[in-house]
Enzyme design. Structure first.
Site, short mmCIF file in Angstrom:
data_model
loop_
_atom_site.label_atom_id
_atom_site.label_comp_id
_atom_site.label_asym_id
_atom_site.label_seq_id
_atom_site.Cartn_x
_atom_site.Cartn_y
_atom_site.Cartn_z
N GLY A 360 -33.99 -64.32 100.62
CA GLY A 360 -33.33 -63.54 99.60
C GLY A 360 -34.26 -62.50 98.98
N PHE A 361 -35.55 -62.72 99.13
CA PHE A 361 -36.48 -61.83 98.45
C PHE A 361 -37.17 -60.85 99.38
CE2 PHE A 361 -36.07 -65.58 95.85
CZ PHE A 361 -35.77 -65.02 94.63
N VAL A 364 -40.76 -62.13 105.71
CA VAL A 364 -42.04 -62.84 105.73
C VAL A 364 -42.71 -62.59 107.08
CG1 VAL A 364 -43.16 -65.06 105.44
CG2 VAL A 364 -40.99 -64.63 104.32
N ASP A 475 -34.96 -72.92 93.14
CA ASP A 475 -34.27 -72.67 94.41
C ASP A 475 -34.67 -73.71 95.45
OD1 ASP A 475 -32.45 -71.43 96.00
OD2 ASP A 475 -33.63 -69.64 96.39
#
Ligand SMILES: *[C@@H]1O[C@H](CO)[C@@H](O)[C@H](O)[C@H]1NC(C)=O
Ligand SMILES: *[C@@H]1O[C@H](CO)[C@@H](O)[C@H](O)[C@H]1NC(C)=O
Ligand SMILES: *[C@@H]1O[C@H](CO)[C@@H](O)[C@H](O)[C@H]1NC(C)=O
Ligand SMILES: *[C@@H]1O[C@H](CO)[C@@H](O)[C@H](O)[C@H]1NC(C)=O
Ligand SMILES: *[C@@H]1O[C@H](CO)[C@@H](O)[C@H](O)[C@H]1NC(C)=O
Ligand SMILES: *[C@@H]1O[C@H](CO)[C@@H](O)[C@H](O)[C@H]1NC(C)=O
Ligand SMILES: *[C@@H]1O[C@H](CO)[C@@H](O)[C@H](O)[C@H]1NC(C)=O
Ligand SMILES: *[C@@H]1O[C@H](CO)[C@@H](O)[C@H](O)[C@H]1NC(C)=O
Length: 672
Positions: A360-361, A364, A475
């Site tokens: 969601g961010f 990676v 989360d």
């Protein structure tokens, strides 16, 4: 032939003199101010002695052990309990690869055998393995200087000194510090500072007291010991013992050194001569480009041309590798900042082939730091607001100080135009959800699943109750649990949710998390608490035990919401029906039942009725019984009561999809 004979004789001679030496050697004591050629040490693993006499137990190789034991046995008469006193002191240093992050520490060890073929390096300081950890038959006493918080072994805190008897669960432990002789106040020490430190260990058989005293090398031995623990060594030691050091590295590493060592069995060990100890190798500093002074103007054209080329290259490099210029407040975080240039190199220029995940961010990437060959994971998070960045970075850096075996370690960060790069320990096995839901990864058996659940629980307990401040994860879910090389579960992405708080203005409260793991009250209040983390952990436990997502459209309306379905099975008296069919019944029935019931308990619709993480841990360890705590089955029907209308309308407003694995940001007063 003659030569062969001669070398034969020579060997015999050597052997005889060795035996004579062993007999002549009064194994009552020794002192080494540096370990020069005559040091009678047996080295094992990656331990080595530098030419200057410095004993290096470990270097930056990952998951390695290094040991050094005095090679002659020391005899104790264990039937005469008043002949067991001993005294030792040594100077050590741990120089981490990255600031404040290091291997698994050093243990001064007393052991009946120096054959540690069966020991595991990871977490047991190279002394024990899973099956012999804690057994009385080990006859091992270890004083550990530990820098990794290891909740599996219930250590108190990272950066501590502990006394271990026969296993890695300390019988006594204290944060690293010393008591000043002048004011009597306690002064903390950072074991990972890279500075040499002095440790004294004294056992008195009359008092049956084991004293451990720590101090910097700049001061004499403090009067008050750090630990003074009653122990009866006659129950632990065998007649013939070896003394020495064992040390291990994990995925993060450090150089671990012993500079000098003194041991005595018949009186106080002589103190080391600190001034004559070997120096530590020059530590890496932040190299600053030297000033170039041009003293002559003879070659003006040359200088001009060089200047123009240099400036062009500089501008090109700058735009390519530019970081956000350091703000004044960032100076103190220097050690936690990575250079963009290095991260760029590590990830091959953020190449798509290096992407190992998307969340969601942001994406990676996997990378290898050029300087240390350390494998890292780099998360690219976009940020547009400078506002709030200071608080966020402060928080990120403070989270870099969190240390737990079941946490994905945050190593540092880098800021660059519009993005923030977060650097983490690399987890070779990826995320848990891939094992649970995709067939590319092998199915996890119950032992592995139960260990993962326990690990994540102990990590949440640490975040909630055992660190200096309460940290909410916000989360918790299978895709945020990563698996290390030994398939231990490690919680990642903690605290990232806060980014959205800092970025937003205070008028809208935003709920961050993932549908299916969000506690019902979050839809109303929007406020995350430890209770909302517990709720998410409950959903996670059910997810791991049942092998399915918390919300999944399986065609049967009554099965969409996992909690409801498990509650239904439980009400019918057959909670095991909910267990993952892929386990084919291969599980410990009591554990499966415990996990399913505890999952329901954590999912209670009233926040205050949920257990705390401490209780969860006690239930999982069998230290407490859930008993009749579950009697009101209606309370687990998480989304059926008043909250349910909120929830359902939310689902539909989001276009409910079978796989709800993305992170949602819900503005309060928006669609809800
Ligand atoms: C650590 O030491 C071992 C044994 O001396 C050596 O094989 C290894 O290459 C070293 N590792 C590093 C990173 O220097
Ligand atoms: C050990 O101590 C016991 C009694 O304290 C004594 O009888 C025995 O001889 C001692 N053994 C040795 C090897 O000195
Ligand atoms: C036990 O050991 C102490 C110290 O070595 C010695 O003085 C004492 O005589 C021993 N006792 C016996 C019963 O041997
Ligand atoms: C250590 O013990 C193992 C078995 O327990 C044995 O195979 C090995 O040879 C031993 N190593 C040494 C150096 O004695
Ligand atoms: C653990 O170590 C003991 C010896 O100390 C050995 O007998 C046993 O096989 C080892 N177990 C494992 C799982 O390696
Ligand atoms: C220092 O720490 C010890 C516990 O380790 C405590 O008993 C003592 O009161 C402390 N002293 C001061 C001055 O804080
Ligand atoms: C251990 O510490 C206690 C408390 O400071 C002290 O009374 C005792 O004499 C010490 N014993 C040794 C062997 O240093
Ligand atoms: C051991 O203690 C005895 C008695 O105090 C002392 O004479 C001797 O020098 C000490 N030896 C060492 C190596 O510290």
């Amino acid at each position: 032939m003659a030569i062969v004979l001669r070398s034969h004789h020579f060997l015999i001679l050597l052997y005889v003199s060795y035996i004579l030496l062993a007999l002549a050697q009064d194994e009552k004591g020794f002192i080494y101010n540096g370990f020069h050629d005559q040091a009678n040490l047996g080295l094992d693993g990656i331990a080595e002695i530098h030419p200057n006499g410095l004993l290096q137990l470990t270097n930056l190789s990952q998951e390695q052990v290094g040991r050094a034991f005095y090679q002659f046995p020391i005899k104790f008469n264990t039937t005469n309990s008043s002949s067991l006193s001993f005294s030792t002191n040594f100077v050590f240093a741990m120089v981490p690869n990255l600031p404040n992050l290091g291997g698994h520490g050093i243990a001064f060890t007393i052991t009946p055998s120096t054959n540690f073929t069966h020991a595991l390096e990871n977490g047991y300081l190279g002394l024990f393995n899973d099956s012999n950890n804690g057994l009385l038959t080990n006859h091992i006493l270890a004083i550990e200087l530990d820098t990794v918080r290891d909740s599996e072994f219930r250590d108190l805190a990272m950066n501590h000194v502990g006394i271990d008897v026969n296993g890695m669960k300390p019988v006594a432990s204290a944060p690293a510090m010393y008591s000043s002789n002048k004011g009597g106040e306690n002064i903390s020490l950072d074991l990972m500072s890279g500075n040499p430190m002095h440790l004294w260990i004294d056992y008195d058989d009359a008092e049956m007291l084991l004293n451990v005293t720590l101090a910097p090398t700049t001061i004499p031995k403090p009067d008050r010991p750090l630990l003074s623990t009653p122990i009866d060594l006659s129950e632990i030691l065998l007649e013939s013992i070896y003394v020495g050091f064992s040390s291990a590295t994990g995925t993060v590493t450090s150089y671990q050194y012993i500079l000098g060592w003194s041991f005595n069995k018949s009186g106080p060990a002589q103190s080391l001569d600190v001034s004559s100890l070997p120096p530590l190798p020059g530590r890496k500093g932040n190299e600053k480009p030297g000033l170039v002074i041009i003293s002559s103007l003879i070659a003006v054209p040359l200088v001009l041309i060089t200047f123009v080329i240099g400036a062009a290259a500089y501008i090109w490099r700058r735009t390519k590798y530019e970081e956000v210029p350091e703000d004044y407040w960032e100076e103190e975080y220097g050690p936690h900042r990575f250079s963009y240039n290095n991260l760029h190199k590590a990830t091959k220029g953020f190449k798509d082939t290096e992407v190992i995940g998307k969340g969601g961010f942001g994406k990676v990437y996997m990378g290898i730091l050029p300087s240390s060959n350390l494998q890292i994971a780099v998360k690219r998070v976009s940020h547009d607001s400078r506002q709030g960045m200071k608080e966020f970075v402060a928080e990120i850096v403070s989270m870099g100080r969190l240390r737990h075996r079941n946490l994905v370690q945050l190593l540092g960060y880098c800021r660059r135009r519009g993005e923030l790069l977060l650097v983490y320990d690399y987890m070779p096995n990826g995320s848990l959800d891939k094992f649970l839901y995709s067939n590319e990864k092998p199915n996890l058996n119950w032992v592995q699943r139960f260990r993962i659940i326990r690990g994540v629980a102990s990590d949440l307990l640490y975040l909630h109750e055992e660190w200096e401040q309460v940290v909410l994860h916000r989360d918790v879910k299978a895709s945020n649990v990563l698996l290390d090389s030994e398939l231990n579960g490690r919680l990642g992405d903690f605290g990232l949710a806060r980014l959205h708080d800092h970025g937003s203005n205070s008028q809208t409260t935003r709920v961050v998390g993932t549908v299916g793991y969000l506690a019902p009250e979050l839809y109303k209040t929007g406020r995350a608490t430890t209770c909302t983390d517990v709720f998410a952990f409950g959903a996670f436990m059910l997810e791991v035990a049942c092998g399915r997502r918390p919300i999944e459209d399986l065609g049967l309306p009554e099965r969409v919401i996992l909690i409801d379905w498990v509650a239904e099975c439980w009400r019918k008296g057959d909670i095991l029906d909910a267990s993952d069919p892929r386990l084919e019944g291969n599980y410990v029935v009591e554990e499966m039942e415990l996990v399913l019931r505890l999952g329901l308990f954590c999912s209670h619709s009233i926040p205050a009725a949920r257990p705390s993480m401490k209780q969860v841990m006690q239930f999982l360890d069998g230290d407490a019984d859930m008993g009749e705590l579950l009697h009101d089955s209606a309370s687990f029907r998480s989304f059926k009561s008043n909250e349910s209308s909120d929830f359902t309308s939310f689902l539909f407003s989001q276009g409910f999809a079978p796989s709800m694995s993305t992170t949602y940001l819900i503005s309060r007063g928006g669609s809800l």
